[in-house]
Enzyme design. Structure first.
Site, PDB file in Angstrom:
ATOM      1  N   LEU A  82       0.817  -1.218   0.000  1.00  0.00           N
ATOM      2  CA  LEU A  82       0.000   0.000   0.000  1.00  0.00           C
ATOM      3  C   LEU A  82       0.849   1.266   0.000  1.00  0.00           C
ATOM      4  O   LEU A  82       0.388   2.326  -0.403  1.00  0.00           O
ATOM      5  CB  LEU A  82      -0.923   0.007   1.231  1.00  0.00           C
ATOM      6  CG  LEU A  82      -1.930  -1.146   1.323  1.00  0.00           C
ATOM      7  CD1 LEU A  82      -2.671  -1.077   2.651  1.00  0.00           C
ATOM      8  CD2 LEU A  82      -2.911  -1.079   0.162  1.00  0.00           C
ATOM      9  N   ASP A 120       4.963  13.237  12.241  1.00  0.00           N
ATOM     10  CA  ASP A 120       5.044  13.016  10.792  1.00  0.00           C
ATOM     11  C   ASP A 120       3.691  13.305  10.142  1.00  0.00           C
ATOM     12  O   ASP A 120       3.160  12.492   9.380  1.00  0.00           O
ATOM     13  CB  ASP A 120       5.481  11.578  10.494  1.00  0.00           C
ATOM     14  CG  ASP A 120       6.029  11.424   9.076  1.00  0.00           C
ATOM     15  OD1 ASP A 120       6.342  12.446   8.439  1.00  0.00           O
ATOM     16  OD2 ASP A 120       6.140  10.275   8.607  1.00  0.00           O
TER      17      ASP A 120
END
Length: 661
Positions: free
Chosen positions: A345, A463
């Site tokens: 993915l 992040d």
């Protein structure tokens, strides 16, 4: 006679296997022609081989793939007569990571570590090696009259030296008028370039020291050889060789010799004899236990049921540890079709994510953490326990993980089917006008809500980016990868390898203090807001050098009253007055989030409050920020005449006055 301990049955069952294993262990062959070797932390295996000093004609790998192990245990390989340090070898993906020894050598000068001198081009000769798709070329031009606009000047090298990223449409003829005395072309990883932009003139040494990747193509398949118990080798003229444990060689795999067949027959007979004896012993013990059980009566059965119920609630036996579900590595391996690349993915700074389907029918996302990055297992499990108990409608659910008993550490998340915000803005799912402004506002509000929850739970995401904001089929936000940096070492002496943020989203102050805080998440979220407004990626090296970072472009456009040049033209900014007001307000909020000084940025609570007000049409007195007399309207109209600091001060004053009403 004392009742045997229940575990003695298992020990008896294991006895034949000990007898079977002993002969095999005693006859282990060391393959003297092709010893296995480890240089420092790097295992050397086929098609690479160690030059042992006694003979440089070993038949252990491809010609030219010989590796020297230096006295300080750093593996070195020579390409075209030049030396390169081997950082790692990845047999599964047929890749090798190298760094030029020239850039590691400390040279005389004021800043030897910051200003390495590249002296030769990479020469692959006729070796079966290729550059990977992750590489990009850098060209150094030395002794120039001046540097052109499409190149970066490096002031620390001799005379005037220029650096060019070789993917912007220029060629050698463009350099003719600059009268450079020489040039050298080298290669680096594209992501490392993006990471250190836009200060490449002072950080190019860090990029070079991170090295580059090459991949080899296998001219033969040694799987059969290894499956048959052999070890792969290569003769320069005869080609592939399979070294067998009995000292013979073969062209593809090791067939059983007569000696091995006899050995297996003897082992099988011994196993059969021990098996019969074992069954007799087990049958005797079973009969004895049955007789004792009858004498215990109902009290024994009651205690037994209680003990059984207790064992059923034991978290270790139920596949749980401190409330975290424990998955078996083999189960996840099968669920992802053995980590098939077609199930991949995406990947990031912490690992690669694969789609998988569990035995119970659940579709999950399995994150395969990069090797040698996680802390010791006990601490890792404690941190996973903290993250698994975070519950919010806009956070991806963490189901559990594997343990130190498995081959590697894996995290298991709920699967979100509709891709990432990055996919819909400028990726494979994007199309002009497909993501309406109302949907983008909902994405901004829901993402901010998730970050507010994390900060209230003392978790810094570290992040935040559109690739970590997932969308389900109803376009509800699911923030992923939250708190993952808690699982990784944070050693400021090795910041170049620590996974802290993503280029284009990283707080500018991180490069000064090497710490990411709640306000660092605010900065990254400001970049996300600009992406939602513009549909542009956070970093694009094909843009003008001053606009490679989207944050720099946004600050410039807002300050110069050119917001219309930044906004995605399909959002209705020029045709719908309400949308124009909302986009302008969100752009101003993004401007505040992107301030270099952390103290000038709002908190995530303030960001969420402002976004909810914008989403609700800014109609209440408490959030009256879009009428013609508001401070922020003035800021948007005249921001080109003000410094970022003055804008931040005015924004803070406006926020205080509106929130007190």
């Amino acid at each position: 006679m004392t009742e045997p301990h229940p575990h003695s049955h298992f020990l008896l069952l294991l006895l034949p296997f000990f007898f079977i294993a002993l002969p095999a262990a005693s006859n282990d062959t060391t393959y003297p022609n092709c010893p296995s070797y480890k240089c420092g932390d790097v295992p050397i295996s086929y098609p690479f081989w160690i030059i042992d000093g006694e003979s440089t004609t070993q038949f252990c790998g491809y010609q030219g793939f010989g590796i020297n192990c230096s006295p300080i245990l750093i593996p070195e390989i020579r390409l075209g007569g030049d030396s390169y340090d081997v950082q790692w070898i990845f047999p599964e993906s047929s890749k090798i990571s190298l760094v030029d020894k020239d850039v590691l050598t400390v040279l005389p000068g004021p800043n030897p570590d910051k200003c390495p001198r590249v002296r030769h081009r990479i020469n692959l000769e006729s070796l079966p090696l290729n550059y990977t798709s992750h590489n990009v070329n850098l060209t150094f031009h030395f002794g120039c009259n001046e540097c052109p606009d499409f190149a970066t000047e490096i002031r620390c090298l001799e005379r005037k030296s220029c650096l060019q990223i070789m993917n912007n449409g220029t060629d050698e003829e463009d350099w003719n008028e600059f009268s450079c005395t020489g040039d050298v072309v080298t290669t680096v990883i594209r992501d490392h370039i993006n990471r250190f932009l836009p200060n490449l003139s002072t950080t190019f040494g860090d990029v070079l020291r991170l090295g580059f990747e090459l991949e080899w193509w296998r001219m033969d398949d040694c799987d059969k050889c290894e499956e048959s118990g052999g070890r792969c080798g290569h003769h320069n003229t005869a080609g592939f060789i399979c070294f067998c444990s009995d000292g013979t060689t073969n062209k593809d795999h090791c067939k059983d010799s007569e000696k091995n067949v006899k050995k297996k027959v003897i082992i099988s007979l011994c196993s059969a004899v021990f098996g019969i004896l074992l069954m007799c012993v087990v049958f005797y013990i079973w009969r004895r236990r049955q007789n004792k059980r009858r004498s215990y009566g109902s009290s024994y059965r009651s205690r037994n049921i209680s003990s059984f119920t207790s064992s059923m609630t034991d978290p270790e036996k139920n596949g749980a540890y401190h409330g975290v579900q424990i998955f078996k590595y083999r189960e996840l391996e099968k669920a992802t079709n053995y980590f098939d690349s077609r199930n991949e993915l995406g990947d990031g700074g912490f690992g690669t994510v694969y789609e998988g389907k569990l035995k119970d029918g659940r579709v999950v996302a399995v994150k395969r953490l990069y090797e040698n990055n996680y802390k010791r297992v006990e601490q890792f499990m404690n941190e996973v326990g903290i993250l698994a108990h975070l519950r919010h409608r806009n956070l991806v659910s963490l189901y559990g993980c594997t343990t130190h008993h498995s081959r590697e550490l894996l995290l298991v998340y709920e699967y979100i089917s509709n891709g990432t915000v990055a996919d819909h803005l400028h990726g494979e799912k994007s199309s002009p006008g497909s993501l309406k402004w109302t949907t983008r506002m909902s994405i901004a509000v829901e993402t901010a809500s998730a970050l507010v929850y994390l900060h209230a739970s003392d978790v810094v995401h570290r992040d935040v980016k559109t690739n970590n904001i997932l969308l389900d089929n109803s376009f509800t936000v699911k923030v992923a990868d939250f708190g993952l940096s808690r699982l990784f070492p944070n050693n400021v002496t090795h910041v170049s390898t620590a996974p802290q943020g993503t280029p284009g989203y990283v707080d500018p102050e991180y490069h000064e203090c090497y710490q990411l805080t709640n306000k660092s998440d605010v900065y990254s979220f400001g970049v996300v807001l600009v992406e939602l407004i513009s549909s542009k990626p956070a970093v694009d090296i094909t843009r003008h050098r001053h606009e490679i970072n989207l944050s720099s472009m946004a600050l410039s456009k807002i300050q110069n009253d050119a917001l219309h040049e930044l906004v995605d033209p399909h959002l209705g900014y020029d045709t719908d007055n309400e949308i124009r007001k909302m986009i302008s307000a969100v752009a101003e909020l993004a401007f505040q989030c992107l301030q270099n000084d952390r103290d000038s940025r709002p908190s995530m609570d303030e960001v969420l409050e402002c976004l909810v007000a914008v989403q609700n049409g800014m109609s209440s007195n408490k959030h009256n920020m879009l009428d013609g007399t508001s401070d922020d309207a003035v800021l948007l109209n005249h921001s080109q005449d003000m410094s970022p600091d003055s804008v931040a001060a005015a924004w803070s004053t406006s926020t205080l006055s509106t929130s007190s009403g």
